[in-house]
Design a protein around this motif. Structure first.
Motif, PDB file in Angstrom:
ATOM      1  N   MET A  51      -6.848 -16.304   7.096  1.00  0.00           N
ATOM      2  CA  MET A  51      -6.648 -16.957   8.400  1.00  0.00           C
ATOM      3  C   MET A  51      -7.044 -18.430   8.310  1.00  0.00           C
ATOM      4  SD  MET A  51      -5.716 -14.840  10.906  1.00  0.00           S
ATOM      5  CE  MET A  51      -6.499 -15.404  12.417  1.00  0.00           C
ATOM      6  N   PHE A  52      -6.357 -19.277   9.081  1.00  0.00           N
ATOM      7  CA  PHE A  52      -6.830 -20.641   9.217  1.00  0.00           C
ATOM      8  C   PHE A  52      -8.115 -20.640  10.021  1.00  0.00           C
ATOM      9  CE2 PHE A  52      -2.328 -21.657   8.576  1.00  0.00           C
ATOM     10  CZ  PHE A  52      -2.479 -22.611   7.595  1.00  0.00           C
ATOM     11  N   ASP A  53      -9.020 -21.582   9.718  1.00  0.00           N
ATOM     12  CA  ASP A  53     -10.158 -21.757  10.593  1.00  0.00           C
ATOM     13  C   ASP A  53      -9.670 -22.481  11.839  1.00  0.00           C
ATOM     14  OD1 ASP A  53      -9.847 -24.429  10.014  1.00  0.00           O
ATOM     15  OD2 ASP A  53     -11.579 -24.520   8.665  1.00  0.00           O
ATOM     16  N   GLU A  54     -10.575 -22.717  12.789  1.00  0.00           N
ATOM     17  CA  GLU A  54     -10.135 -23.305  14.043  1.00  0.00           C
ATOM     18  C   GLU A  54      -9.533 -24.678  13.833  1.00  0.00           C
ATOM     19  OE1 GLU A  54     -12.601 -24.575  17.693  1.00  0.00           O
ATOM     20  OE2 GLU A  54     -12.069 -22.484  17.997  1.00  0.00           O
ATOM     21  N   GLY A  55      -9.893 -25.338  12.739  1.00  0.00           N
ATOM     22  CA  GLY A  55      -9.324 -26.647  12.446  1.00  0.00           C
ATOM     23  C   GLY A  55      -7.896 -26.572  11.959  1.00  0.00           C
ATOM     24  N   GLY A  56      -7.443 -25.368  11.598  1.00  0.00           N
ATOM     25  CA  GLY A  56      -6.082 -25.223  11.153  1.00  0.00           C
ATOM     26  C   GLY A  56      -5.769 -26.047   9.929  1.00  0.00           C
ATOM     27  N   LYS A  57      -6.747 -26.253   9.033  1.00  0.00           N
ATOM     28  CA  LYS A  57      -6.531 -27.153   7.917  1.00  0.00           C
ATOM     29  C   LYS A  57      -6.579 -26.409   6.591  1.00  0.00           C
ATOM     30  CE  LYS A  57      -8.506 -31.028  10.433  1.00  0.00           C
ATOM     31  NZ  LYS A  57      -9.569 -32.011  10.506  1.00  0.00           N
ATOM     32  N   SER A  58      -5.714 -26.841   5.676  1.00  0.00           N
ATOM     33  CA  SER A  58      -5.769 -26.296   4.337  1.00  0.00           C
ATOM     34  C   SER A  58      -6.862 -27.036   3.579  1.00  0.00           C
ATOM     35  CB  SER A  58      -4.411 -26.504   3.647  1.00  0.00           C
ATOM     36  OG  SER A  58      -4.197 -27.869   3.441  1.00  0.00           O
ATOM     37  N   VAL A  59      -7.067 -26.646   2.294  1.00  0.00           N
ATOM     38  CA  VAL A  59      -8.134 -27.287   1.540  1.00  0.00           C
ATOM     39  C   VAL A  59      -7.844 -28.760   1.331  1.00  0.00           C
ATOM     40  CG1 VAL A  59      -9.325 -27.311  -0.684  1.00  0.00           C
ATOM     41  CG2 VAL A  59      -8.793 -25.144   0.448  1.00  0.00           C
ATOM     42  N   LEU A  60      -6.590 -29.151   1.051  1.00  0.00           N
ATOM     43  CA  LEU A  60      -6.266 -30.565   0.943  1.00  0.00           C
ATOM     44  C   LEU A  60      -6.399 -31.247   2.292  1.00  0.00           C
ATOM     45  CD1 LEU A  60      -3.191 -30.513  -1.401  1.00  0.00           C
ATOM     46  CD2 LEU A  60      -5.472 -31.352  -1.907  1.00  0.00           C
ATOM     47  N   LYS A  61      -6.296 -30.647   3.289  1.00  0.00           N
ATOM     48  CA  LYS A  61      -6.508 -30.813   4.743  1.00  0.00           C
ATOM     49  C   LYS A  61      -5.262 -30.711   5.438  1.00  0.00           C
ATOM     50  CE  LYS A  61      -8.024 -34.151   7.042  1.00  0.00           C
ATOM     51  NZ  LYS A  61      -8.429 -35.140   7.744  1.00  0.00           N
ATOM     52  N   TYR A  91       7.241 -23.273   0.699  1.00  0.00           N
ATOM     53  CA  TYR A  91       6.325 -23.381   1.831  1.00  0.00           C
ATOM     54  C   TYR A  91       5.534 -24.681   1.766  1.00  0.00           C
ATOM     55  CZ  TYR A  91       2.107 -21.648  -0.778  1.00  0.00           C
ATOM     56  OH  TYR A  91       1.059 -21.469  -1.652  1.00  0.00           O
ATOM     57  N   ASN A  92       5.354 -25.262   2.930  1.00  0.00           N
ATOM     58  CA  ASN A  92       4.511 -26.433   3.097  1.00  0.00           C
ATOM     59  C   ASN A  92       3.066 -26.001   2.932  1.00  0.00           C
ATOM     60  OD1 ASN A  92       2.731 -28.007   5.124  1.00  0.00           O
ATOM     61  ND2 ASN A  92       4.434 -29.375   4.705  1.00  0.00           N
ATOM     62  N   GLN A  93       2.229 -26.853   2.367  1.00  0.00           N
ATOM     63  CA  GLN A  93       0.874 -26.455   1.998  1.00  0.00           C
ATOM     64  C   GLN A  93       0.062 -25.901   3.167  1.00  0.00           C
ATOM     65  OE1 GLN A  93       1.465 -29.734   2.632  1.00  0.00           O
ATOM     66  NE2 GLN A  93      -0.038 -29.800   4.281  1.00  0.00           N
ATOM     67  N   ALA A  94       0.354 -26.321   4.375  1.00  0.00           N
ATOM     68  CA  ALA A  94      -0.430 -25.866   5.519  1.00  0.00           C
ATOM     69  C   ALA A  94      -0.169 -24.401   5.848  1.00  0.00           C
ATOM     70  CB  ALA A  94      -0.144 -26.730   6.743  1.00  0.00           C
ATOM     71  N   TYR A  95       0.844 -23.805   5.245  1.00  0.00           N
ATOM     72  CA  TYR A  95       1.193 -22.417   5.522  1.00  0.00           C
ATOM     73  C   TYR A  95       0.534 -21.432   4.564  1.00  0.00           C
ATOM     74  CZ  TYR A  95       4.779 -23.861   8.795  1.00  0.00           C
ATOM     75  OH  TYR A  95       5.431 -24.384   9.882  1.00  0.00           O
ATOM     76  N   ALA A  96      -0.265 -21.938   3.656  1.00  0.00           N
ATOM     77  CA  ALA A  96      -0.803 -21.087   2.598  1.00  0.00           C
ATOM     78  C   ALA A  96      -1.503 -19.851   3.145  1.00  0.00           C
ATOM     79  CB  ALA A  96      -1.747 -21.896   1.714  1.00  0.00           C
ATOM     80  N   ASP A  97      -2.515 -20.033   3.980  1.00  0.00           N
ATOM     81  CA  ASP A  97      -3.252 -18.877   4.484  1.00  0.00           C
ATOM     82  C   ASP A  97      -2.378 -17.970   5.337  1.00  0.00           C
ATOM     83  OD1 ASP A  97      -5.523 -19.564   3.187  1.00  0.00           O
ATOM     84  OD2 ASP A  97      -6.618 -20.288   4.931  1.00  0.00           O
ATOM     85  N   LEU A  98      -1.517 -18.559   6.128  1.00  0.00           N
ATOM     86  CA  LEU A  98      -0.622 -17.757   6.977  1.00  0.00           C
ATOM     87  C   LEU A  98       0.257 -16.851   6.130  1.00  0.00           C
ATOM     88  CD1 LEU A  98       0.632 -17.186   9.804  1.00  0.00           C
ATOM     89  CD2 LEU A  98       2.311 -18.949   9.238  1.00  0.00           C
ATOM     90  N   TYR A  99       0.870 -17.416   5.092  1.00  0.00           N
ATOM     91  CA  TYR A  99       1.802 -16.648   4.274  1.00  0.00           C
ATOM     92  C   TYR A  99       1.087 -15.654   3.356  1.00  0.00           C
ATOM     93  CZ  TYR A  99       5.902 -19.507   5.507  1.00  0.00           C
ATOM     94  OH  TYR A  99       6.940 -20.117   6.152  1.00  0.00           O
ATOM     95  N   ILE A 100      -0.026 -16.114   2.769  1.00  0.00           N
ATOM     96  CA  ILE A 100      -0.693 -15.297   1.750  1.00  0.00           C
ATOM     97  C   ILE A 100      -1.587 -14.230   2.359  1.00  0.00           C
ATOM     98  CG2 ILE A 100      -2.337 -15.363  -0.172  1.00  0.00           C
ATOM     99  CD1 ILE A 100      -1.303 -18.323  -0.604  1.00  0.00           C
ATOM    100  N   ARG A 101      -2.438 -14.626   3.281  1.00  0.00           N
ATOM    101  CA  ARG A 101      -3.465 -13.704   3.772  1.00  0.00           C
ATOM    102  C   ARG A 101      -3.113 -13.006   5.072  1.00  0.00           C
ATOM    103  NH1 ARG A 101      -5.729 -17.928   1.275  1.00  0.00           N
ATOM    104  NH2 ARG A 101      -7.103 -17.434  -0.477  1.00  0.00           N
ATOM    105  N   GLU A 102      -2.378 -13.698   5.940  1.00  0.00           N
ATOM    106  CA  GLU A 102      -2.095 -13.100   7.236  1.00  0.00           C
ATOM    107  C   GLU A 102      -0.777 -12.328   7.250  1.00  0.00           C
ATOM    108  OE1 GLU A 102      -1.973 -14.384  11.945  1.00  0.00           O
ATOM    109  OE2 GLU A 102      -2.726 -15.770  10.429  1.00  0.00           O
ATOM    110  N   LEU A 103       0.311 -13.006   6.882  1.00  0.00           N
ATOM    111  CA  LEU A 103       1.597 -12.321   6.870  1.00  0.00           C
ATOM    112  C   LEU A 103       1.800 -11.481   5.613  1.00  0.00           C
ATOM    113  CD1 LEU A 103       4.016 -15.069   8.251  1.00  0.00           C
ATOM    114  CD2 LEU A 103       2.649 -13.382   9.486  1.00  0.00           C
ATOM    115  N   LYS A 104       1.093 -11.860   4.538  1.00  0.00           N
ATOM    116  CA  LYS A 104       1.189 -11.133   3.262  1.00  0.00           C
ATOM    117  C   LYS A 104       2.639 -11.040   2.780  1.00  0.00           C
ATOM    118  CE  LYS A 104      -2.857  -8.315   4.454  1.00  0.00           C
ATOM    119  NZ  LYS A 104      -3.820  -9.158   3.752  1.00  0.00           N
TER     120      LYS A 104
END
Length: 379
Positions: free
Chosen positions: A1-11, A100-113
């Motif tokens: 999941m994204f944290d509340e900041g909605g930011k990836s590691v690169l930001k 996928y754009n980098q900001a979608y990483a957690d959404l695609y990998i961990r949430e939507l799988k």
């Protein structure tokens, strides 16, 4: 999941369709879909690819396709939403590769799988000697000991203008000049348009963590650009046609890939980095859970990181390679467009995130979607 900041590691954006409603049942079906994907032992056959227009590498991989008997059947992405919408419903299509754009990483990998890990042993071009450090084994793509996505291109969405019809703008605000009414375009791309909307409202430093009141302020101020615009362009093709015809002379925040296409039609479009800054992004290839030609998809990913291919695609779409070895293979104009010696500085500020999925204190992604739809309805 994204944290509340909605930011990836690169930001940069998430789904804006109701397709996310089908998320719950996806995980259960994903494991079954995966089992069908590992049958083919060598590259070959048809490869189903979802990519941004001009980014499918069909032209650049001609020799590789011929040598391996590969055909690429590409479907264009108009918006990042198009990708996950394919996989959150039942019976996802057998698409072998998508971006996928980098900001979608957690959404695609961990949430939507919806992502299958990439076998690194079959991607020798993915190595520290070939890639800039910003793209090698960064948590955005490499996590839990697995490579989920392979970054292959990066660049900006920025202000474009017709050089023969307009002096170079210095700021997005220059497009509000009364003489340009009905002659500018906004892209229907939330990845780039939302951060810009926040910036022109003076809230760019807080994006994507805006309160609901600040969200309202953002689109109230961005409405000045909508009222000035001829169109909210659905895709790059529409924007290109309007700029070539002269109906549109500037675009608020667009992909510079149309520069070369316009030049082929004897029209000079230039890009400028406005005072408010461009929107920086990184795109990666991933193998969806429904892929049925994984060996070829993996070989494609490896070829996409070859320095020669990297240079060719970067020049074709007026963007930048992730391979540092590719820089010396760029033509002089392309090589000088970006100061590769300052890449650490370029990425120091990070990449725009996406609004949080849930929050008690900030406007959520759904709030942004609703505001964006209302904004477009006022066109």
């Amino acid at each position: 999941m994204f944290d509340e900041g909605g930011k990836s590691v690169l930001k940069v954006e998430m789904t804006r369709r109701a397709a996310l409603a089908g998320i719950t049942g996806l995980a259960a079906g994903a494991a079954l879909v995966r089992l069908s994907g590992w049958a083919q032992a060598a590259p070959g056959g048809a490869l189903q690819v979802m990519a941004w227009e001009g980014y499918d590498l069909n032209a650049q991989l001609g020799d590789w396709k011929a040598a391996n008997g590969v055909t690429i059947e590409a479907t264009s992405i108009a918006n990042q939403d198009d990708v996950q919408a394919k996989f959150v419903a039942g019976n996802p299509p057998p698409i072998d590769l998508a971006e996928y754009n980098q900001a979608y990483a957690d959404l695609y990998i961990r949430e939507l799988k919806i992502v299958t890990p990439i076998d690194r042993s079959k991607v020798p071009n993915y190595n520290a000697d070939n890639l800039f450090a910003q793209f090698f084994d960064q948590p955005t793509w490499f996590a839990d000991g697995k490579l989920w996505g392979s970054p292959y291109i990066w660049g900006f969405n920025t202000l474009l203008y017709r050089k023969d019809k307009l002096a170079a703008p210095k700021s997005y605000a220059d497009l509000l000049d009364p003489s340009l009414k009905g002659k500018i375009a906004i892209m229907d791309d939330t990845v780039s348009s939302w951060p810009v909307a926040a910036r022109v409202a003076g809230l760019g430093a807080k994006y994507p963590l805006l309160s609901k009141d600040e969200l309202a302020q953002t689109f109230a101020k961005f409405a000045k650009y909508r009222d000035q615009a001829r169109v909210i362009a659905l895709n790059q093709g529409e924007l290109l046609n309007l700029m070539v015809s002269g109906e549109v002379v500037a675009a608020l925040c667009a992909d510079p890939s149309i520069l070369i296409q316009a030049e082929q039609q004897n029209v000079k479009i230039e890009m400028v980095l406005p005072d408010e800054g461009p929107v920086l992004w990184v795109d990666a290839w991933f193998i969806p859970v429904s892929a049925d030609n994984i060996e070829t998809a993996t070989a494609f990913i490896n070829q996409a990181l070859d320095p020669k291919i990297q240079a060719e695609v970067a020049m074709a779409v007026v963007q930048a390679p992730v391979s540092k070895k590719a820089v010396e293979l760029l033509d002089e104009k392309s090589r000088n467009r970006i100061d590769y010696g300052a890449i650490d500085k370029i990425f120091a500020a990070g990449l725009p995130g996406i609004p949080p999925r849930q929050s008690d204190t900030h406007a959520t992604y759904d709030d942004w979607v609703a505001a964006w739809q209302e904004f477009k309805a006022g066109m």
